[in-house]
Design an enzyme around this catalytic site. Sequence first.
Site, short mmCIF file in Angstrom:
data_model
loop_
_atom_site.label_atom_id
_atom_site.label_comp_id
_atom_site.label_asym_id
_atom_site.label_seq_id
_atom_site.Cartn_x
_atom_site.Cartn_y
_atom_site.Cartn_z
N LEU A 168 76.15 43.86 53.17
CA LEU A 168 77.01 45.11 53.52
C LEU A 168 77.89 45.33 52.21
O LEU A 168 78.17 46.75 52.29
CB LEU A 168 77.89 44.59 54.73
CG LEU A 168 77.22 44.21 55.98
CD1 LEU A 168 78.45 43.73 56.93
CD2 LEU A 168 76.70 45.55 56.51
N GLY A 169 78.05 44.51 51.37
CA GLY A 169 78.93 44.85 50.29
C GLY A 169 79.10 43.60 49.32
O GLY A 169 79.04 42.64 49.52
N PHE B 44 84.84 38.70 44.36
CA PHE B 44 84.62 37.14 45.00
C PHE B 44 83.53 36.77 45.56
O PHE B 44 82.97 35.65 45.58
CB PHE B 44 85.94 36.63 45.59
CG PHE B 44 87.28 36.92 44.47
CD1 PHE B 44 87.61 36.35 43.37
CD2 PHE B 44 88.05 38.19 45.16
CE1 PHE B 44 88.64 36.63 42.56
CE2 PHE B 44 89.23 38.26 44.13
CZ PHE B 44 89.36 37.75 43.06
N VAL C 22 79.28 40.24 51.01
CA VAL C 22 79.30 40.31 52.27
C VAL C 22 77.87 40.71 53.04
O VAL C 22 77.31 41.61 52.72
CB VAL C 22 80.41 41.28 52.83
CG1 VAL C 22 80.39 41.38 54.20
CG2 VAL C 22 81.73 40.74 52.08
N LYS D 188 81.31 36.94 54.82
CA LYS D 188 81.68 36.87 53.32
C LYS D 188 81.33 35.36 52.60
O LYS D 188 82.12 34.47 53.08
CB LYS D 188 83.29 37.26 53.11
CG LYS D 188 83.73 37.18 51.69
CD LYS D 188 84.77 38.21 51.65
CE LYS D 188 86.04 37.74 50.80
NZ LYS D 188 86.89 38.79 50.83
N ASP E 113 96.25 43.97 47.37
CA ASP E 113 95.05 44.65 46.69
C ASP E 113 94.91 45.84 47.57
O ASP E 113 93.39 45.94 47.77
CB ASP E 113 93.93 43.82 46.83
CG ASP E 113 92.80 43.86 45.88
OD1 ASP E 113 93.19 44.78 45.14
OD2 ASP E 113 91.69 43.41 45.97
P1 ATP Z 1 87.22 42.49 46.08
O1 ATP Z 1 86.66 42.45 44.92
O2 ATP Z 1 87.79 43.83 46.67
O3 ATP Z 1 88.51 41.60 45.89
P2 ATP Z 1 85.82 40.60 47.91
O4 ATP Z 1 85.01 39.78 46.99
O5 ATP Z 1 87.17 39.98 48.23
O6 ATP Z 1 86.19 42.00 46.97
P3 ATP Z 1 85.47 42.13 50.24
O7 ATP Z 1 86.47 43.05 49.71
O8 ATP Z 1 86.40 41.37 51.41
O9 ATP Z 1 85.31 40.99 49.04
O10 ATP Z 1 84.23 42.75 50.61
C1 ATP Z 1 83.53 43.27 49.63
C2 ATP Z 1 82.87 44.59 50.42
O11 ATP Z 1 81.95 44.16 51.52
C3 ATP Z 1 83.83 45.86 50.89
O12 ATP Z 1 84.26 46.49 50.05
C4 ATP Z 1 83.00 46.35 51.96
O13 ATP Z 1 82.23 47.27 51.63
C5 ATP Z 1 82.09 45.06 52.55
N1 ATP Z 1 82.85 44.39 53.67
C6 ATP Z 1 83.71 43.52 53.63
N2 ATP Z 1 83.94 43.04 54.87
C7 ATP Z 1 83.25 43.81 55.71
C8 ATP Z 1 83.16 43.94 57.27
N3 ATP Z 1 84.05 42.93 58.14
N4 ATP Z 1 82.45 44.74 57.81
C9 ATP Z 1 81.44 45.47 57.05
N5 ATP Z 1 81.58 45.34 55.82
C10 ATP Z 1 82.38 44.62 55.12
MG MG Z 2 87.54 44.08 48.47
#
Ligand code: ATP
Ligand code: MG
Length: 513
Positions: free
Chosen positions: A229-230, A234, A237, A252, A344
């Site tokens: 999904l993304g 870190f 997902v 995640k 953030d």
């Molecule tokens: P960051 O670099 O922003 O700190 P991170 O590694 O902590 O990122 P997240 O921001 O939690 O990760 O998630 C990364 C991406 O995954 C989000 O930008 C979004 O596109 C997707 N995503 C995260 N959580 C969900 C969710 N609950 N449902 C659908 N898509 C999600």
């Molecule tokens: Mg994020």
Amino acid sequence: MEDAEEEPAMVVRGPQDTTALVGDRVLLKATYAGKPEPTVRWTRAGRVLKNDERTSITSGDGVSCLLLQNITADDSGKYDICVENSCGADCTYASVSVEGPPDPPSGSPCISPESPTSVRVTWSSSPYDGGRCVDGYVLEYCLVGSGVWAAACRQCHSLSHSVRGLTPGGRYAFRVRAVNALGASRPSAESQVVQMQEEDDESSLFEPRIVHIEPGLEFVTRYEVLEELGKGRFGVVHKVIEKRSGQKFAAKFVRCRTAKDRDKVQDEIDIMNMLRHQKLLQLAAAFENPREMVMVMEYISGGELFERVVADDFTLTEKDCILFMRQICEGVAYMHRQQVVHLDLKPENIMCHTRMSHEIKIIDFGLSQKIDPNKPIRVLFGTPEFIPPEIISYEPIGVQSDMWSIGVICYVLLSGLSPFMGDNDSETFANITRAYYDFEDEAFNTVSQDARDFISALLVKRKEERLSAEQCLKHVWLDPENHHQTVVLSTDKLKKFIIRRKWQANHQVRQVA
Ligand code: ATP
Ligand code: MG
């Protein structure tokens, strides 16, 4: 031997009353005296017992044994033994009581739907308790077609239970087992199949819960992993399906090489456990493996807010921006009331609940912190374009730090321009430190004065002078009733903004990985 003379010619003594568990063997042993050798007859309820698969009778030398094997509740009752020869006869008896799990609850359970994801199930008690009192019921459900029955409740203490977390549109059947100290009954008859109502979206909804970290193997047995999904700095997902319920979640996966990495995830879990608000992403479960941790969160189907508003089928007006910014402020106001600062807030971390609704969710609590008003905190992280001056100058942060980021998000949403963006990070930081920005670009020609005032009240260098989230909610611009213009905002610049952010995100991921 005077006594012996008074005794009848035939005597039988013996068998002891016995209690046994279903499936056990029971031995009833009688002794008799008398000559000539008598005939021995065991009866139960007037019926003469004979040797068969489960029953064996042996008699001789003054001893008669009745062995009952693999007994069932039906074997309970009185067992008579009579011995008889030409001189006379004698009879005696023993009782056998068989204990075991209860009989199943009678009839089939009744179902009444409560919501698209919950039903109330009601059933009857068991006709026979198995010789021990029934102390509860196990309620089981099956997603029709899956062939798998799972427990919805292992210890129901009444004759009805509300089952939550079912999948909207799913078809379910239910059945119940009665339980006593000796075990669970066979299942009752199955209920009629119930078809859950459809929800108007496919985002998952579930009861808030306190999440504790579970072993990683559990994750594999409970969830099936689907498409990505993304990605963030870190983690990656993925969409996942909970096998038991068919419900969708987002998982995640965060690589953890050191104990410190693990602590960071634990902090994120602790923070999410504190936050129970409709505008804030909820955590459903968490798991740990030797090199990775997995956070299972509610699944958000609408994608990132900014991507949604630039899509061809969306026309963005200032009123839409008001509706979105209002919700961001609602979620953030709640966080700040819990003394939690997000740290953030940026467009990638604001998602749309569904493709169709205007509802948003704030995600990613990876940098969030609980603030102690008596302990100044300084941090050295964030995303350059969105961080406030106090982070750059390494001064104490506060909940007001989020308010700056909200000002930046609002500026970008309305114009597609990043207010402090320089040619490189140090230029950007210099612009932020000076709180240097303006509304000169033509993109602001169609933006109301109230909107500019709102942004100006947030992009203030001294954090103490920024509007709080609570004050934002009272700001005249955030009252949608005050806004009547329907000018469509151009999203060309916003599209470019998104493309650039995506490129940067990929670049950052590669640098870290
Ligand atoms: P960051 O670099 O922003 O700190 P991170 O590694 O902590 O990122 P997240 O921001 O939690 O990760 O998630 C990364 C991406 O995954 C989000 O930008 C979004 O596109 C997707 N995503 C995260 N959580 C969900 C969710 N609950 N449902 C659908 N898509 C999600
Ligand atoms: Mg994020």
